[in-house]
Design an enzyme around this catalytic site. Structure first.
Site, mmCIF file in Angstrom:
data_model
loop_
_atom_site.group_PDB
_atom_site.id
_atom_site.type_symbol
_atom_site.label_atom_id
_atom_site.label_comp_id
_atom_site.label_asym_id
_atom_site.label_seq_id
_atom_site.Cartn_x
_atom_site.Cartn_y
_atom_site.Cartn_z
ATOM 1 N N ASP A 116 8.430 -6.830 2.261
ATOM 2 C CA ASP A 116 7.805 -7.655 1.231
ATOM 3 C C ASP A 116 7.255 -6.798 0.087
ATOM 4 O O ASP A 116 6.551 -5.811 0.318
ATOM 5 C CB ASP A 116 6.650 -8.460 1.847
ATOM 6 N N GLY A 175 0.760 -4.454 7.112
ATOM 7 C CA GLY A 175 0.547 -3.634 5.918
ATOM 8 C C GLY A 175 0.047 -2.236 6.204
ATOM 9 O O GLY A 175 -0.253 -1.486 5.285
ATOM 10 N N ARG A 188 0.808 -1.225 0.000
ATOM 11 C CA ARG A 188 0.000 0.000 0.000
ATOM 12 C C ARG A 188 0.838 1.270 0.000
ATOM 13 O O ARG A 188 0.288 2.363 0.082
ATOM 14 C CB ARG A 188 -0.917 0.005 1.243
ATOM 15 N N TYR A 219 2.535 -4.556 -7.211
ATOM 16 C CA TYR A 219 2.005 -3.607 -6.231
ATOM 17 C C TYR A 219 2.154 -2.182 -6.757
ATOM 18 O O TYR A 219 3.261 -1.715 -7.064
ATOM 19 C CB TYR A 219 2.724 -3.732 -4.881
ATOM 20 N N ASN A 231 1.000 -18.483 -1.652
ATOM 21 C CA ASN A 231 -0.319 -19.047 -1.987
ATOM 22 C C ASN A 231 -0.203 -20.455 -2.557
ATOM 23 O O ASN A 231 -0.970 -20.838 -3.454
ATOM 24 C CB ASN A 231 -1.042 -18.134 -2.986
ATOM 25 N N ARG A 284 0.687 2.536 14.265
ATOM 26 C CA ARG A 284 0.202 1.146 14.164
ATOM 27 C C ARG A 284 1.343 0.185 13.809
ATOM 28 O O ARG A 284 1.371 -0.955 14.264
ATOM 29 C CB ARG A 284 -0.890 1.061 13.105
HETATM 30 N N1 LIG Z 1 0.959 -13.014 -1.402
HETATM 31 C C1 LIG Z 1 -0.213 -12.430 -1.611
HETATM 32 O O1 LIG Z 1 -1.021 -12.892 -2.451
HETATM 33 C C2 LIG Z 1 -0.566 -11.191 -0.844
HETATM 34 C C3 LIG Z 1 -1.871 -10.659 -0.896
HETATM 35 C C4 LIG Z 1 -2.127 -9.505 -0.164
HETATM 36 C C5 LIG Z 1 -1.133 -8.917 0.623
HETATM 37 N N2 LIG Z 1 0.131 -9.445 0.636
HETATM 38 C C6 LIG Z 1 1.205 -8.865 1.462
HETATM 39 O O2 LIG Z 1 0.741 -8.784 2.793
HETATM 40 C C7 LIG Z 1 0.959 -7.465 3.279
HETATM 41 C C8 LIG Z 1 -0.040 -7.149 4.343
HETATM 42 O O3 LIG Z 1 -1.366 -7.105 3.819
HETATM 43 P P1 LIG Z 1 -2.320 -5.894 4.196
HETATM 44 O O4 LIG Z 1 -1.705 -4.651 3.668
HETATM 45 O O5 LIG Z 1 -3.715 -6.236 3.826
HETATM 46 O O6 LIG Z 1 -2.086 -5.885 5.789
HETATM 47 P P2 LIG Z 1 -2.891 -5.779 7.100
HETATM 48 O O7 LIG Z 1 -1.864 -5.435 8.113
HETATM 49 O O8 LIG Z 1 -3.748 -6.992 7.330
HETATM 50 O O9 LIG Z 1 -3.878 -4.543 6.841
HETATM 51 C C9 LIG Z 1 -3.422 -3.232 6.783
HETATM 52 C C10 LIG Z 1 -4.619 -2.354 6.466
HETATM 53 O O10 LIG Z 1 -5.501 -2.346 7.599
HETATM 54 C C11 LIG Z 1 -5.771 -0.982 7.952
HETATM 55 N N3 LIG Z 1 -6.095 -0.895 9.381
HETATM 56 C C12 LIG Z 1 -7.311 -0.570 9.859
HETATM 57 N N4 LIG Z 1 -7.317 -0.601 11.198
HETATM 58 C C13 LIG Z 1 -6.092 -0.946 11.587
HETATM 59 C C14 LIG Z 1 -5.497 -1.141 12.871
HETATM 60 N N5 LIG Z 1 -6.179 -0.980 13.993
HETATM 61 N N6 LIG Z 1 -4.199 -1.503 12.908
HETATM 62 C C15 LIG Z 1 -3.505 -1.681 11.770
HETATM 63 N N7 LIG Z 1 -4.028 -1.492 10.525
HETATM 64 C C16 LIG Z 1 -5.314 -1.134 10.434
HETATM 65 C C17 LIG Z 1 -4.512 -0.245 7.526
HETATM 66 O O11 LIG Z 1 -4.825 1.144 7.394
HETATM 67 P P3 LIG Z 1 -3.682 2.266 7.585
HETATM 68 O O12 LIG Z 1 -2.702 2.061 6.475
HETATM 69 O O13 LIG Z 1 -4.470 3.528 7.410
HETATM 70 O O14 LIG Z 1 -3.100 2.112 8.954
HETATM 71 C C18 LIG Z 1 -4.207 -0.907 6.199
HETATM 72 O O15 LIG Z 1 -5.052 -0.400 5.181
HETATM 73 C C19 LIG Z 1 0.877 -6.593 2.025
HETATM 74 O O16 LIG Z 1 1.485 -5.325 2.215
HETATM 75 C C20 LIG Z 1 1.615 -7.458 1.042
HETATM 76 O O17 LIG Z 1 3.013 -7.289 1.227
HETATM 77 C C21 LIG Z 1 0.410 -10.582 -0.079
#
Ligand SMILES: NC(=O)c1ccc[n+]([C@@H]2O[C@H](COP(=O)([O-])OP(=O)(O)OC[C@H]3O[C@@H](n4cnc5c(N)ncnc54)[C@H](OP(=O)(O)O)[C@@H]3O)[C@@H](O)[C@H]2O)c1
Length: 295
Positions: free
Chosen positions: A44, A259, A20, A49, A151, A265
């Site tokens: 990562d 993420g 992101r 992305y 995956n 956070r």
């Molecule tokens: N291999 C794959 O197929 C695959 C698929 C998807 C992701 N990924 C990897 O996994 C990483 C993590 O996924 P993700 O970005 O969905 O991570 P996540 O840590 O599950 O979610 C982060 C998102 O949640 C929001 N959020 C809302 N409330 C929150 C809170 N209380 N604390 C923390 N965050 C909060 C964040 O907003 P804010 O930014 O505003 O804090 C951000 O938009 C990605 O960056 C990527 O590297 C891999």
């Protein structure tokens, strides 16, 4: 290529996910620097992305922050051809596509090598011998230090492991309280068996934001939320803290990929490592999510 992977990888139980960071470049830059300064050591990426913009921004940050490149593990993922120009989205592990994709990652990141390269989503038409030849060429050219998958089902991991000629160091899969498949479908057991590091993508899916697949029923999710709130009060944390402690408790040593782009956070997620999370509470949340009492 210095072999920095094992030491740096194990120095922090959480990794930082860069998916992101290009949504808002200023915020993304601050997020990456906050992650680095607070101790995250694995970053990562994937070539898709931000359409490559996340890698490019990260490359800018590496040139700006002295010593950062040498101190971290850069993980990148390739193998997805996005939809476009009348083409549907395809997973493509052909020699030509993977080779070009690796070069693109290096160019956008502005680095000489990637520490750990993962196959992003498994190409069902892949020839694993060809994939092994691509790995060998990239390794011999000093472009990639080590390899893994994302995956991948346990059967797919076994199939690639049998052919690619390199140990698979990681399997990055979705694991969160909504999507608990990896806990029960053999993925984590296989990680323990073959010494593969499981990485959890979207680790707070369902809690920080709506889950992708809504795998839990509304009734199961109500039980999860009630149990999360009870445990959050017990450990003086919040739902996210309990969710991360639940992931970290598993003996396969899951690495949650954080993420968030909010520095506070990003920093506070690290506190989950110090929660003295009990076996009893792990099972209580497991029962709540599955909506059944274990026999
Ligand atoms: N291999 C794959 O197929 C695959 C698929 C998807 C992701 N990924 C990897 O996994 C990483 C993590 O996924 P993700 O970005 O969905 O991570 P996540 O840590 O599950 O979610 C982060 C998102 O949640 C929001 N959020 C809302 N409330 C929150 C809170 N209380 N604390 C923390 N965050 C909060 C964040 O907003 P804010 O930014 O505003 O804090 C951000 O938009 C990605 O960056 C990527 O590297 C891999």
């Amino acid at each position: 290529m210095p072999n920095i992977f094992p030491t740096h990888y194990s120095s922090c139980r959480l990794g930082y996910g860069c998916m992101r960071i290009a949504d808002d470049r200023t915020k993304g830059r601050q997020a990456v620097i906050a992650a680095y300064e607070s101790g995250y050591r694995l970053f990562d990426h994937a070539d898709i992305y931000g359409g490559g913009a996340c890698e490019s921004l990260f490359g800018d940050i590496l040139r700006e922050v002295s010593g950062m490149r040498e101190a971290i593990v850069i993980q990148d993922k390739v193998g997805i051809r996005p939809a476009g120009s009348g083409r549907t989205c395809q997973y493509d592990f052909s020699r030509e596509y993977l080779t070009t994709a690796i070069d693109g990652c290096l160019r956008r990141l502005g680095v000489e090598h990637i520490d750990l390269l993962l196959l992003h989503r498994i190409d069902l038409l892949a020839d694993p011998v060809v994939v092994g030849e691509v790995f060998a060429a990239a390794h011999a050219a000093g472009k990639v230090a080590s390899f893994g998958v994302s995956n991948a089902s346990p059967a797919q991991v076994r199939m690639f492991a049998a052919h690619v000629g390199f140990p698979l160091l990681a399997n990055q899969v979705e694991i969160n309280l909504d999507r608990i498949d990896a806990v029960i479908d053999g993925t984590l057991d296989q990680c323990l068996e073959l010494d593969i590091s499981p990485q959890a993508w979207c680790p707070i899916g369902g809690i920080g934001y709506p889950a992708w697949g809504h795998n839990a029923s509304p009734a199961q999710w109500k039980l999860v939320e009630a149990e999360l709130d009870r445990q959050a009060a017990t450990y003086a944390t919040d739902r996210v803290g309990i969710n991360l402690a639940w992931l970290l408790k598993h003996p396969a040593k899951i690495m949650p990929l954080i993420g968030s782009t909010t520095p506070e956070r990003i920093r506070s997620s690290l506190d989950a490592v110090n929660i003295p999370y009990s076996r009893n509470d792990w099972y209580a949340l497991n029962e709540a999510r599955r909506g059944i009492r274990l026999p």
